[in-house]
Write an enzyme that holds these catalytic residues in place. Structure first.
Site, PDB file in Angstrom:
ATOM      1  N   ARG A  37       0.804  -1.225   0.000  1.00  0.00           N
ATOM      2  CA  ARG A  37       0.000   0.000   0.000  1.00  0.00           C
ATOM      3  C   ARG A  37       0.835   1.272   0.000  1.00  0.00           C
ATOM      4  O   ARG A  37       0.602   2.161  -0.802  1.00  0.00           O
ATOM      5  CB  ARG A  37      -0.958   0.015   1.212  1.00  0.00           C
ATOM      6  CG  ARG A  37      -1.961  -1.100   1.182  1.00  0.00           C
ATOM      7  CD  ARG A  37      -3.076  -0.890   2.192  1.00  0.00           C
ATOM      8  NE  ARG A  37      -4.001   0.143   1.781  1.00  0.00           N
ATOM      9  CZ  ARG A  37      -5.148   0.396   2.394  1.00  0.00           C
ATOM     10  NH1 ARG A  37      -5.493  -0.307   3.449  1.00  0.00           N
ATOM     11  NH2 ARG A  37      -5.946   1.348   1.978  1.00  0.00           N
ATOM     12  N   HIS A  83      -8.044  -4.066  -7.344  1.00  0.00           N
ATOM     13  CA  HIS A  83      -7.784  -3.338  -6.097  1.00  0.00           C
ATOM     14  C   HIS A  83      -9.077  -3.198  -5.295  1.00  0.00           C
ATOM     15  O   HIS A  83      -9.759  -2.159  -5.347  1.00  0.00           O
ATOM     16  CB  HIS A  83      -7.220  -1.955  -6.443  1.00  0.00           C
ATOM     17  CG  HIS A  83      -6.564  -1.256  -5.288  1.00  0.00           C
ATOM     18  ND1 HIS A  83      -5.352  -1.633  -4.763  1.00  0.00           N
ATOM     19  CD2 HIS A  83      -6.965  -0.186  -4.548  1.00  0.00           C
ATOM     20  CE1 HIS A  83      -5.021  -0.827  -3.770  1.00  0.00           C
ATOM     21  NE2 HIS A  83      -5.992   0.046  -3.620  1.00  0.00           N
ATOM     22  N   TYR A 128     -18.045  12.924 -13.221  1.00  0.00           N
ATOM     23  CA  TYR A 128     -17.991  14.085 -14.109  1.00  0.00           C
ATOM     24  C   TYR A 128     -16.695  14.148 -14.920  1.00  0.00           C
ATOM     25  O   TYR A 128     -16.689  14.622 -16.050  1.00  0.00           O
ATOM     26  CB  TYR A 128     -18.121  15.379 -13.307  1.00  0.00           C
ATOM     27  CG  TYR A 128     -19.419  15.501 -12.558  1.00  0.00           C
ATOM     28  CD1 TYR A 128     -20.636  15.517 -13.231  1.00  0.00           C
ATOM     29  CD2 TYR A 128     -19.440  15.591 -11.169  1.00  0.00           C
ATOM     30  CE1 TYR A 128     -21.837  15.625 -12.542  1.00  0.00           C
ATOM     31  CE2 TYR A 128     -20.625  15.698 -10.469  1.00  0.00           C
ATOM     32  CZ  TYR A 128     -21.816  15.716 -11.161  1.00  0.00           C
ATOM     33  OH  TYR A 128     -22.992  15.820 -10.495  1.00  0.00           O
TER      34      TYR A 128
END
Length: 751
Positions: A37, A83, A128
């Protein structure tokens, strides 16, 4: 459940001490956070989430130049295939790689609102925005399908993903990274591609080169902003030699008339935040030399902050140095080059070790690419050999295909072909067996044979392989490199201005009342006794000073206190209690106020007739509870201090409550930092203890001045001739004043 079943169940349950279980669980979690990570891999310089985003986008066909796709599509693929974590964290990682003000070489191109330097997290929702890979991302992906990557199963075992991308550049240095794991962190600054490539080439040519030699090519970090890196070169070299240190960045500015224009801010610094910090100082009256702030940034000038000084006489260098020291116009970035190495272990590496290990990774990647290509070439030549045999024996091949039920084994036996060759011949179209094809086959054979020979030579020579890696690095630097953005300029550390320098030096009169209320009136012409006071209160003492000076108060116990003049309330009010700033002992009363330069002398006295001369610098303290200066006898109190103008020519005038006046030379009193002092005027101790006699006032006069004696209802002026009878030695009782002036309340020098 019977006893037998219970025993069987107990046998199937693993039992561990809680200590061992928690240690193992926490260690597993720690290793997961470190390796999967938070820390980047030295090979491609990416964390797992970044690698998965880039790979998923390449699988979606979102290469540079392709049509943009919604970010939500990419995030969905990343989460669903590779993931399985939070979508917001994944999208934030994606946004970071697309922001040109966050990444030195952005890996993504975005359409829509992807945040701004003023607020990097102001990006629009992923439904968006649209994104695709940038051209620079090709340096991480272009060799992916050429046998260069190790593939591992995804989280559910249904797909495969690359363990590390075959980066063609030391990406771990180019874009840098930050991350916090368990018990360790990483902070790698970004660098310039041309400089890093040059250092890598130098290390290839000189394997024994030390870090200092590599620093001739890598001058320092190169952030995506044009702000200056002001860290001394010696510190930068030490940082690269140890793998940890810090880098200081400072905003760039210029003069435009009398205005100061900030044209570049340090990395990840918000213009709004900087303006807020400067405005906060202005509101606190700590920046009187600045009268206005403006943000004139636009598309043509991405950073243009205007600081308007009070006048053209303001020292811009000193002002900016102060702002560098007190705002985000100068920032320090921690450096800790902690990465996961080729052995899968995290560790802090210096510049040389990091580049050497990456070159090892790159050399192995190129070797695997060449071996993969050699295998492809060998396989193709094998097929072409079979095809040429078929072409030269076309009639026999056609006859076998027409007459035999299983032509493949017959072809293999007749022409000594392999299964692969026989299948390829059988799959070949008739049109490819035309006369012209023989020339194409032989030409391709010749070309591939030459390529095979070149590949074998390269793979068989470490020097040739090293030369190939070097040539490819130079080509990448030439194609993708650009000029340095962050100039390296050694500058002295910024120093904040003293508080006295930040306050406008305006004349003020500090007025202390009998009840300990204080106020500051503008100007020196004001008559402090003529001000209005609260009912039952009145004038105690006053001093004239500048608003940028320190004011010293003394209380009835002989303790002194210091307060900056500029924080005191305006004389428009009736004053505020000094206890708002100070913490005097219970029952103490503030008796006087002083100001001036550090070497200013004051006459300090108590009403039992003792006193001495003190320097103002010995009275200053930062302690709210004050500093013990005068040793005051029980039952005595402190008188308002008298300012000394010239200790050589001045005389002390002391008056007692029973109307006596004594004048003696100031030189008879010692200059002490603290203490009881000596006897100025002889006051009977018994009468003082009974409240019948005390010294009520002291003043300083010289040969050019006169003395004004004030009573409750009248006053009289004593000139030089009038004062002569009262002159005497120190510690005398003095001569009685005329009847009517024996109720002395205060003495005043008149010039």
């Amino acid at each position: 459940m019977d006893e037998t079943d219970q025993m069987t169940l107990d046998e199937n349950v693993e039992r561990l001490p809680l200590k061992e279980f928690t240690e193992k669980a926490y260690l597993d979690y720690s290793m997961y956070v470190i390796l999967d990570r938070a820390l980047p891999h030295i090979g491609d310089g990416l964390k797992p989430v970044q690698r998965r985003i880039i790979y998923a986008m390449s699988e979606l066909g979102l290469k540079a130049g392709a049509k943009f796709k919604k970010s939500a599509r990419t995030v969905g693929d990343v989460l669903g295939k590779f993931h399985p974590h939070g979508d917001s964290a994944c999208y934030e990682a994606m946004v970071l790689m697309a922001q040109p003000f966050s990444y030195r070489y952005p890996l993504l191109e975005g359409q829509g609102n992807w945040g701004s330097p003023d607020d990097p997290k102001s990006f629009a929702a992923m439904r968006y925005t649209e994104a695709r890979l940038s051209r620079f991302a090709e340096l991480l992906l272009s060799e992916l399908g050429q046998g260069t990557a190790d593939w591992v199963p995804n989280f559910d075992g249904t797909l495969e993903e690359p363990r590390v991308l075959p980066a063609r550049v030391p990406h771990v240095l180019l874009n840098g990274t930050t991350g916090i794991a368990v018990g360790m962190a990483t902070d790698i600054p970004p660098h310039n591609l041309r400089e890093v490539a040059a250092a890598a080439v130098h290390l290839l040519e000189h394997p024994k080169a030390v870090t200092a030699e590599l620093c001739e090519h890598i001058q320092g970090p190169d952030y995506p902003t044009e702000a200056e890196i002001v860290t001394p070169r010696s510190e930068l070299v030490k940082m690269y030699e140890t793998g940890h240190g810090s880098v200081r960045m400072r905003a760039r500015w210029e003069r435009e008339g009398s205005d100061i224009i900030v044209t570049a801010l340090p990395h990840q610094t918000s213009p709004a935040r900087v303006l807020e910090q400067i405005a906060s100082q202005m509101n606190a009256r700590k920046l009187p030399m600045v009268v206005d702030l403006r943000d004139e940034s636009d598309h043509e000038n991405p950073t243009r902050l205007v600081i308007v000084p009070k006048s053209g006489r303001v020292d811009a260098e000193a002002l900016m140095n102060h702002l560098f020291a007190t705002t985000d116009l100068e920032r320090t970035y921690r450096v800790n080059m902690n990465v996961i190495g080729l052995d899968g272990r995290p560790g802090v590496r210096n510049l040389r070790d990091l580049l050497a290990e990456w070159l090892q990774f790159r050399t192995e990647t190129v070797r695997r690419r060449l071996e993969h290509r050699l295998q492809k070439v060998t396989d193709r030549l094998h097929l072409l050999d079979g095809l040429l045999v078929a072409f030269l024996n076309i009639d026999e091949v056609i006859r076998i295909i027409r007459t035999e039920d299983e032509p493949r084994p017959v072809l293999m036996k007749r022409f000594r072909l392999s299964e692969v060759q026989a299948d390829y011949i059988l799959d070949t179209r008739l049109r490819q067996l035309a006369r012209l094809e023989e020339m194409k086959i032989r030409a391709e054979q010749k070309e591939l044979a030459a390529e095979r020979e070149s590949l074998e030579k390269t793979l068989g020579s470490r020097q040739r392989l090293r030369t190939l890696v070097k040539k490819e690095l130079k080509a990448v630097a030439e194609e993708y490199g650009d000029a340095r953005r962050s100039p390296l300029v050694e500058r002295a550390a910024a120093q904040a201005l003293d508080e006295a320098q930040l306050i406008a030096a305006e004349p003020v009169t500090i007025v202390l009342s009998q009840k300990g209320l204080v106020r500051a009136a503008k100007g020196h012409e004001i008559d402090p006794r003529a001000l209005n006071y609260k009912q039952g209160d009145g004038f105690r003492d006053a001093t004239r000073c500048r608003s940028n000076e320190q004011v010293v108060f003394i209380d009835s116990t002989g303790r002194t206190y210091t307060v900056p003049a500029h924080v005191l309330p305006s004389a428009r009010s009736l004053g505020e209690p000094l206890t708002g700033w100070l913490s005097p002992p219970d029952g103490a009363v503030f008796c006087g106020v002083m100001s001036g330069p550090p070497d200013q002398l004051y006459l300090l006295a108590t009403d039992n007739g003792y006193g001495f001369v003190a320097r103002l610098e010995d009275l200053v303290t930062r302690n709210r509870k004050g500093k013990a200066v005068m040793r005051v006898a029980p039952g005595a109190t402190v008188l308002p201090p008298a300012r000394v103008r010239d200790p050589e020519t001045e005389w002390v005038a002391a008056a007692s409550s029973d109307g006596r006046l004594l004048i003696h030379h100031l030189g008879e009193l010692p200059v002490l930092p603290k203490g009881k002092g000596v006897k100025i005027m002889n006051i009977n101790p018994a009468r003082h203890a009974a409240g019948e006699e005390r010294m009520v006032a002291v003043a300083l006069v010289d040969e050019e001045s006169s003395l004004v004696v004030h009573t409750a209802k009248r006053h009289t002026r004593l000139g030089q001739e009038d004062m002569a009878p009262y002159e005497g030695e120190r510690a005398r009782r003095g001569l009685k004043l005329p009847r009517g002036f024996r109720g002395v309340e205060w003495l005043e020098r008149s010039d």
